[in-house]
Scaffold this active site. Structure first.
Site, mmCIF file in Angstrom:
data_model
loop_
_atom_site.group_PDB
_atom_site.id
_atom_site.type_symbol
_atom_site.label_atom_id
_atom_site.label_comp_id
_atom_site.label_asym_id
_atom_site.label_seq_id
_atom_site.Cartn_x
_atom_site.Cartn_y
_atom_site.Cartn_z
ATOM 1 N N SER A 72 17.177 52.623 52.665
ATOM 2 C CA SER A 72 17.802 53.752 51.982
ATOM 3 C C SER A 72 19.294 53.684 52.232
ATOM 4 O O SER A 72 19.748 53.297 53.313
ATOM 5 C CB SER A 72 17.272 55.086 52.505
ATOM 6 N N TYR A 99 15.366 60.454 59.550
ATOM 7 C CA TYR A 99 15.180 59.576 58.394
ATOM 8 C C TYR A 99 16.315 58.557 58.311
ATOM 9 O O TYR A 99 16.076 57.358 58.082
ATOM 10 C CB TYR A 99 15.119 60.412 57.117
#
Length: 261
Positions: free
Chosen positions: A143, A159
């Site tokens: 990501s 995350y």
């Protein structure tokens, strides 16, 4: 790129970007086995992929899931060319968030679904390639938040840490197994139209922010098809001179400042 006589396992391949990748690989002549945890997505996956594809239900955080997928794929296809690990997700509902609010459960669960699951699938595939003395392709889903944070609207520190670790993990194993002709790479999307992004997609302020944060093509969220050229490149058997690379597919996110209202 030649995908004839190739076959792939896609962890998280029954919906979203994983399913789009499975369709693209199949259209190129590859055989695919998709693994998903959500029973509701299997109908769409089977409809789009047809009877020639294999589908397996299972949790990517359980080691027996990838073991079963490898056994099925090898038995049906004869060999396995590569793995695309897409499975993962937000840990927000478990307690991920800014550090001063982050819970231990949120931290552990976020790492489990985004990093431990990836380690399990990558480990199993590397063992498969080594056992069969063959080259192989592994592509992992990172990501852009792993290296280009957004402090106002996208504050999930576990995350971000897990996706940053995906890069370090992938580069490390790419280096170690390069002499075995096992290629390991990462794609790192920004905000895409996925179930995980529903919160952001329904927020008017975030949509305004995207206009300047990922300004390509009118400043829109990414779509599953935006990753497909990169996925095909990294997974193609003849891309065997590329390893340890991270490609941001982010609409300009990582090079744009982003303006708030």
């Amino acid at each position: 790129m030649d995908f004839q006589n190739s076959s792939y396992i896609i962890m998280g391949g029954t919906s979203g970007m994983g399913l789009a990748a499975a369709v693209a690989l199949q259209n190129q002549g590859a055989k695919v086995l998709v693994v998903g945890r959500d029973d509701e997505s299997f109908g769409e996956a089977k409809r789009k992929l047809g009877a020639s594809a294999l589908a397996l239900g299972g949790d990517a955080t359980h080691p027996e899931t990838i073991d079963q997928a490898i056994q099925m794929a090898h038995q049906e296809f004869g060999t396995i060319t590569g793995l695309f690990h897409v499975a993962g997700g937000s840990g927000r509902k478990y307690g991920d968030g800014p550090l001063h609010e982050l819970t231990l459960d949120g931290w552990n669960k976020t790492f489990e679904i985004n990093l431990t699951a990836m380690m399990l699938s990558n480990r199993a595939m590397v063992n498969y390639f080594l056992e069969h003395k063959q080259p192989g392709m592994i592509l992992n889903m990172g990501s852009v938040l792993g290296f280009s944070p957004s402090p106002k609207y996208f504050v999930t520190h576990a995350y971000a840490a897990a996706k940053s670790a995906v890069v370090g993990f992938s580069k490390s194993i790419a280096s170690y197994y390069a002499s075995h002709s096992i290629c390991v790479n990462v794609i790192a999307p920004s905000l895409f139209e996925t179930p995980m992004a529903r919160r952001a997609m329904e927020n008017e302020q975030i949509q305004h922010f995207l206009k300047s944060k990922q300004p390509l093509d009118g400043g829109r969220p990414g779509r599953s098809e935006d990753i497909l050229n990169a996925v095909l490149m990294f997974l193609a058997p003849d891309s065997n001179f590329i390893t340890g690379q991270v490609l941001a597919i982010d609409g300009g996110w990582s090079i744009s400042e982003g303006q708030y209202q």
